[in-house]
Design an enzyme around this catalytic site. Structure first.
Site, PDB file in Angstrom:
ATOM      1  N   VAL A  12       6.460 -11.047  16.793  1.00 18.41           N
ATOM      2  CA  VAL A  12       7.414 -12.117  17.065  1.00 18.41           C
ATOM      3  C   VAL A  12       8.071 -12.609  15.773  1.00 18.41           C
ATOM      4  O   VAL A  12       9.297 -12.715  15.682  1.00 18.41           O
ATOM      5  CB  VAL A  12       6.700 -13.281  17.795  1.00 18.41           C
ATOM      6  N   LYS A  36       1.116  -6.650   3.775  1.00 21.81           N
ATOM      7  CA  LYS A  36       2.229  -6.830   4.718  1.00 21.81           C
ATOM      8  C   LYS A  36       3.470  -7.312   3.982  1.00 21.81           C
ATOM      9  O   LYS A  36       4.578  -6.823   4.206  1.00 21.81           O
ATOM     10  CB  LYS A  36       1.851  -7.898   5.751  1.00 21.81           C
ATOM     11  N   GLU A 162       7.824  -5.907  23.767  1.00 19.35           N
ATOM     12  CA  GLU A 162       7.572  -4.928  22.714  1.00 19.35           C
ATOM     13  C   GLU A 162       8.332  -3.651  23.069  1.00 19.35           C
ATOM     14  O   GLU A 162       8.389  -3.250  24.221  1.00 19.35           O
ATOM     15  CB  GLU A 162       6.073  -4.624  22.615  1.00 19.35           C
ATOM     16  N   CYS A 267       0.059 -10.071  25.608  1.00 16.82           N
ATOM     17  CA  CYS A 267       0.598 -11.306  26.185  1.00 16.82           C
ATOM     18  C   CYS A 267       0.138 -11.592  27.599  1.00 16.82           C
ATOM     19  O   CYS A 267      -0.482 -12.629  27.846  1.00 16.82           O
ATOM     20  CB  CYS A 267       2.116 -11.247  26.148  1.00 16.82           C
ATOM     21  N   ARG A 333      -3.611  -3.250  22.405  1.00 19.74           N
ATOM     22  CA  ARG A 333      -4.315  -4.438  22.877  1.00 19.74           C
ATOM     23  C   ARG A 333      -4.354  -4.484  24.412  1.00 19.74           C
ATOM     24  O   ARG A 333      -3.339  -4.341  25.060  1.00 19.74           O
ATOM     25  CB  ARG A 333      -3.654  -5.705  22.302  1.00 19.74           C
TER      26      ARG A 333
END
Ligand code: UGA
Length: 437
Positions: A12, A36, A162, A267, A333
Site C-alpha cells: 500500500v 528496503k 494486488e 486482506c 499470505r
C-alpha cells in the site's frame, strides 16, 4: 503543491507513494528496514507488483520519490503524512494495532517540535473508531496539541488489488476521505484534484467501516458462490452458468463470483476476522461474517475430499499448479495452496509445486514441498495435478502437456482448464463447481 510523507513501504505504502509521485508530488518514504530503503532509492521495488518496476525507476530518477530511515527527515519534508503500516490480526481475529500505536507516538513527538500545520492520514485498514480514538489520543498526548486545530487528522482507505494496484490507484471507482474537520479534509482532497471519480466526504469512523464492509462483502460474495458451487456439483449444474445469470443483474454484478478453492491474501481473511471480532465485542455477532469464514475454511478441503474419493493419497506424487494466493502476485499470505499442501503431506503424499512468480515466498511458506522450475518439470514428475492459482500460462495447457506422464487425476480448483479437450484425450478430470463427468 503539497509534499507527502509515507510511513511504511509495503504494497500500500509503496504503490501510494509511487502513484502520487507520478502525479508530480514530492514523496518521502519512511521504513525501518535499511535494505528496503536502499532498494527503493536504487529504483528497485522490494515487492513484486505489476508495473511498479518501471514507474519506481522513473519517479526516483526524476527526484520525485526517495526513501529514508529517518522519521525526522520524512516529517520535515511532508505536509501530509500517510500511515501505511500493517494491521495484522491476532490469533483470535482481533486487530493488532501495535505498529500504528508505536508510529503515532513518534509522530506526536515530532508534531510537538513544529509550528507548521501537518495532516496525519491513516491509510492502514483499522477498525472503526481507531483514528478518532487511539490515534487522535496518542497524537494529542505526545504533541500537546489539538487535532482539528493545530494539526489535521484524516482516514483515507485504499481499495487496491494486488497485481492491479497501480491501475486501481489511477482509476478508482471512488475515493473515500474521512476527516476530523474541513481543513483536514481539504488537505487530503487537494491531493486527488486530478481524479474524475466521486470523492466521498465522511467521518473517520465511517471511512474505516467502508473499507471493512467492502472487503467483507466481497469475501462474502466469494463464499456465497462457493456454497452454490458445492451444490451445483451435486445437481449437474455448471456454476459458471449460474454466476453469469446472477451477475448479469446489475444489482449483483458478475465480479467476485468466481467459484474456487477459497479466498486468501493479506486482506480478506484478516479483515473479515477483525470485523467479526468487532461484532462480537459489540455484542452483535455477525452471523454472515462467521459463515463467510467457515465456508472459506472448508473450501480448500473440498480438494482433499475429491482426491480421497478418487485415489490413494498416501505415497501419491501430487503437483500443485500455482501457489500464490492469486495470479499476478508473489504473495503467499493465507494462500489456499498452503492448507492443501500441508493436509496432503499429512496424509502421506509427496507434493510438487510450481508458481510462475512466487519463488522465494513460496519456498518460505512451503519449505517441505518440492519446488519445480517449470510447468513441464511438474508435469513430468507427478501422477496427480491440482490447479490452485489461475495464472494465465496454465489456461492453454493441453492434454499433450499433461500426457508427458499419464495422470491418474487432474483437479481444476479454479475452473480455467480446457476440460473438454483434456477429457477427450482420456484424462480423468474433476472441477470445482461442476458435476463430475
Ligand atoms: C482485496 C480487495 O479486492 C481490494 O479492494 C482491497 O484494497 C485489498 O483486498 C486490501 O484490503 O488491501 P486483494 O487481496 O489484492 O484485494 O485480492 P483480490 O483480487 O480481491 O482477491 C482476494 C482473494 O479472493 C484471492 O484469493 C482470490 O483468488 C479470491 N477470489 C476473488 C475468488 O476466489 N473469487 C473471485 O471471484 C474473486
Amino acid at each position: 503543491m503539497s509534499k507527502i510523507g509515507i510511513v511504511g513501504t509495503g504494497y500500500v505504502g509503496l504503490v501510494t507513494g509511487v502513484s502520487f509521485a507520478n502525479l508530480g508530488f514530492q514523496i518521502t518514504c519512511l521504513d525501518v528496514l535499511e535494505d528496503k530503503i536502499n532498494q527503493i532509492n536504487a529504483g528497485i521495488p522490494p515487492i513484486y507488483e505489476k508495473g511498479l518496476d518501471s514507474l519506481l525507476k522513473i519517479v526516483v530518477n526524476k527526484g520525485l520519490l526517495r526513501g529514508t530511515l529517518s522519521r525526522e527527515d520524512m516529517f520535515n519534508n511532508s505536509d501530509v503524512i500517510f500511515i501505511c503500516l500493517p494491521t495484522p490480526s491476532s490469533e483470535d481475529g482481533k486487530i493488532n494495532l501495535k505498529y500504528i500505536r508505536e508510529e503515532v507516538i513518534q509522530l506526536g513527538k515530532l508534531l510537538q517540535t513544529t509550528s507548521e500545520y501537518k495532516t496525519i492520514v491513516v491509510k492502514s485498514t483499522v477498525v472503526p473508531g481507531t483514528t478518532d480514538g487511539i490515534v487522535k489520543q496518542l497524537l494529542e498526548q505526545e504533541s500537546g496539541k489539538t487535532a482539528g486545530i493545530e494539526f489535521g487528522l484524516a482516514m483515507n482507505p485504499e481499495f487496491l488489488m494486488e497485481g492491479l494496484a497501480l491501475e486501481n490507484f489511477q482509476h478508482p471507482d471512488r475515493i473515500v476521505i474521512g476527516a476530523i474537520d474541513d481543513k483536514s479534509f481539504n488537505s487530503v482532497n487537494n491531493l486527488y484534484q486530478s481524479f474524475t471519480c466521486p470523492i466521498q466526504k465522511v467521518t473517520n469512523s465511517a471511512a474505516e467501516m467502508v473499507k471493512y464492509a467492502a472487503n467483507s462483502f466481497l469475501a462474502t460474495k466469494i463464499s456465497f458462490i462457493n456454497e452454490i458451487a458445492n451444490m451445483c456439483e451435486l445437481l449437474d449444474i455448471n456454476v459458471s452458468d449460474v454466476a453469469n445469470g446472477m451477475g448479469s443483474d446489475s444489482r449483483i454484478s458478475e465480479k467476485f463470483l468466481r467459484a474456487g478453492v477459497g479466498f486468501g491474501g493479506s486482506c480478506f481473511p484478516k479483515d473479515v476476522k477483525a470485523l467479526h471480532y468487532l461484532s462480537k465485542e459489540l455484542n452483535k455477532e455477525s452471523k454472515i461474517l462467521k459463515a463467510t469464514l467457515e465456508v472459506n475454511q472448508y473450501q480448500p478441503l473440498r480438494i482433499i475430499e475429491i482426491l480421497e474419493k478418487e485415489i490413494e493419497i498416501k505415497g501419491s506424487l501430487i503437483g500443485l499448479l500455482g501457489l500464490a494466493f492469486k495470479p499476478d502476485t508473489d504473495d503467499m499470505r493465507e494462500a489456499p495452496s498452503i492448507t492443501i499442501a500441508n493436509k496432503l503431506m499429512k496424509k502421506g503424499a509427496i507434493i510438487y509445486g510450481y508458481d510462475p512468480i512466487a519463488k522465494i515466498s513460496a519456498r518460505e511458506a512451503l519449505p517441505d514441498i518440492i519446488h519445480c522450475k517449470s510447468v513441464e518439470e511438474l508435469l513430468e514428475k507427478t501422477d496427480v495435478v491440482i490447479l490452485i492459482t489461475e495464472w494465465s500460462e496454465f489456461k492453454n495447457l493441453t492434454s499433450r502437456d499433461f500426457n508427458v506422464r499419464p495422470k491418474k487425476l487432474i483437479v481444476d480448483g479454479r475452473r480455467i482448464l480446457n476440460w473438454k479437450e483434456l477429457e477427450t484425450n482420456g484424462n480423468k478430470i474433476k472441477v470445482i463447481g461442476q458435476t463430475p463427468p
